[in-house]
Design an enzyme around this catalytic site. Structure first.
Site, PDB file in Angstrom:
ATOM      1  N   ASN A   7       9.769   1.871  -0.681  1.00  0.00           N
ATOM      2  CA  ASN A   7       8.843   2.789  -1.012  1.00  0.00           C
ATOM      3  C   ASN A   7       9.225   4.214  -1.038  1.00  0.00           C
ATOM      4  OD1 ASN A   7       6.264   4.500  -1.321  1.00  0.00           O
ATOM      5  ND2 ASN A   7       5.176   3.929   0.261  1.00  0.00           N
ATOM      6  N   ARG A  93       7.660  -0.018  -4.829  1.00  0.00           N
ATOM      7  CA  ARG A  93       6.198   0.551  -5.088  1.00  0.00           C
ATOM      8  C   ARG A  93       6.178   1.680  -6.138  1.00  0.00           C
ATOM      9  NH1 ARG A  93       2.761   5.138  -2.039  1.00  0.00           N
ATOM     10  NH2 ARG A  93       0.799   4.734  -2.769  1.00  0.00           N
ATOM     11  N   HIS A 182      -4.293   3.220  -4.691  1.00  0.00           N
ATOM     12  CA  HIS A 182      -4.520   2.501  -3.469  1.00  0.00           C
ATOM     13  C   HIS A 182      -4.905   0.942  -3.883  1.00  0.00           C
ATOM     14  CE1 HIS A 182      -6.205   5.918  -0.820  1.00  0.00           C
ATOM     15  NE2 HIS A 182      -4.987   5.946  -0.806  1.00  0.00           N
ATOM     16  N   ARG A 243      -7.605  16.982   0.075  1.00  0.00           N
ATOM     17  CA  ARG A 243      -8.140  16.797  -1.229  1.00  0.00           C
ATOM     18  C   ARG A 243      -9.827  17.080  -1.370  1.00  0.00           C
ATOM     19  NH1 ARG A 243      -5.148  11.810  -2.458  1.00  0.00           N
ATOM     20  NH2 ARG A 243      -3.003  12.558  -2.565  1.00  0.00           N
ATOM     21  N   GLU A 386       0.302  -2.819   3.019  1.00  0.00           N
ATOM     22  CA  GLU A 386       0.622  -2.385   1.726  1.00  0.00           C
ATOM     23  C   GLU A 386       2.048  -3.043   1.515  1.00  0.00           C
ATOM     24  OE1 GLU A 386      -0.733   1.464   2.074  1.00  0.00           O
ATOM     25  OE2 GLU A 386      -1.073   1.358  -0.033  1.00  0.00           O
TER      26      GLU A 386
END
Ligand code: ADP
Length: 403
Positions: A7, A93, A182, A243, A386
């Site tokens: 990743n 990823r 996600h 955010r 993940e």
């Protein structure tokens, strides 16, 4: 044989090595501060006697190429992976797969070109992902490389949920639509939840809440994602660490007119200076929780706003699904913050969601079931993984019969 999951972020490289047979983890690590004066590598692994070990190295890591070389050296020197040929494959990823990738793909030149074409849609993430892929493909040439996309699970979202009410030509010409992110995490925890409940994933209605620094909700019906809160970019939806999530887009016109803010400044404002940080000056929920307990009004307000937005999405997605069998909390906040879980589900008994306070306050490393007996909807805390999901999907892709 082994499976390596990579990743690559803009200044970091995360990796995890799995035994291909049972997908048990052999080692995991991260190389951070790539490109800065001093880099930092940390690897956790099991030695030949099965004892857990931790390695830490501080040295300059000028770029991803040297990061990958350092990872290979650490794995080799500690006899975790002595030869590249021990790898059955490498799973990468990739954040944005656009509309083209609905599932993991074997990477070839054409796939790399398409991921490059998608850079304008994910300018922060896809370039780092591509660098990781290119360097890994050079260093492990005869090994199959598989791309696993964060957007892929959301490609089943129907048109009425992925289209914005903008002129249709903007979808045709600019591909402006909801993509969602996600996906690997939502897919993993929802399958895990079905398995835990001993039910078929393909017959359940699930709401998955991934609450980390980034946060998103997904509505899953019969094994397929039918809506998600992140949109064209990861900015839409829930309140996040830095955010804003949903807001009236006209705020931006107003700010531009009244303050002369540039597009770049507005981008930074909404992505880096808003959310929890914007409200209370801090983006880490653990610290915010501690401040709130000491009576800090801004920290309390930040938690209130975070949980209220979450509650509205839960209601909306129960409506979208026509009820829910299971609601899942995951991600750093979802897995650990019982106060956020309680606040965001308070007074939702009317929708079939009744949280058991005592169960909600208990802890386990595995799956935690936290609803009251009478709750129509199961409420689970499921730790996400993940990397494991990328390893699983990589193995599935490698073992698929070729067409
Ligand atoms: P990322 O999205 O970067 O992978 P994580 O999933 O690790 O992030 O989530 C990070 C968030 O989880 C931070 O806001 C952090 O404060 C929060 N978090 C981690 N542990 C706890 C905890 N024990 N209690 C409350 N919040 C926590």
């Amino acid at each position: 044989m082994k499976i390596l999951v990579l990743n690559a972020g803009s200044s970091s490289l995360k990796f995890q090595l799995f035994n291909m047979l049972d997908l048990s983890s052999l080692a995991s690590g991260v190389i951070e501060q790539i490109g800065e004066a001093q880099g930092h590598a940390r690897v956790e692994y099991f030695d030949s006697s099965g004892n857990g070990q931790v390695l830490e190295v501080r040295q300059s890591v000028p770029d991803h190429r040297s990061g990958m070389e350092l990872m290979a050296k650490l794995l080799r020197d500690n006899e975790i992976l002595t030869e590249v040929s021990e790898l059955a494959g490498i799973g990468h990823r990739v954040v944005h797969g656009g509309e083209l990738f609905h599932e993991p793909v074997l990477i070839n030149d054409e796939v790399i070109e398409v991921i490059k074409e998608l850079v304008p849609l994910a300018p922060l993430h896809n370039p780092a992902n591509i660098t990781g892929i290119e360097v890994a493909m050079e260093q492990a040439q005869n090994i199959p490389h598989v791309a696993v996309f964060d957007t892929a699970f959301h490609q089943s979202i129907p048109e009425h949920a992925y289209l914005y009410a903008l002129p249709y030509r903007l979808y045709e010409e600019q591909k402006i639509r909801r993509y969602g992110f996600h996906g690997t995490s939502h897919h993993y925890v929802s399958k895990k939840a079905a398995e835990y409940l001993n039910r078929s994933f393909d017959e359940m209605k699930i709401i998955s809440l991934h609450l980390g620094n980034g946060a998103s909700v997904a509505a899953i019906n019969q094994g397929k994602c039918v809506d998600t809160s992140m949109g064209f970019t990861p900015l839409e939806g829930l309140v996040m660490g830095t955010r804003s999530g949903d807001l009236d887009p006209a705020i931006l016109f107003y700010l531009a007119r009244e303050t002369g803010m540039t597009i770049a400044e507005m981008d930074t404002l909404l992505n880096k200076e808003s959310g929890l940080k914007g409200i209370c000056g801090n983006n880490d929920m653990r610290t915010i929780g501690q401040r709130a307990e000491r009576g800090d009004a801004k920290a309390q307000l930040a938690i209130e706003i975070f949980c209220y937005r979450l509650k509205k999405y839960v209601g909306a997605y129960i409506a979208a699904l026509g009820g829910a069998d299971c609601l899942i909390f995951t991600g750093g906040i979802g897995e650990n913050d019982s106060r956020v879980r309680a606040k965001s589900l308070a007074n939702l008994d009317v929708l079939g969601l009744a949280l058991d306070t005592k169960k909600n306050n208990s802890r386990t490393d595995t799956i935690l079931e936290i609803q009251k007996e009478e709750s129509r909807c199961k409420i689970l805390v499921v730790p996400t993984d993940e990397e494991f999901e990328i390893a699983t999907q990589t193995v599935e892709r490698l073992t698929l019969p070729s067409l």
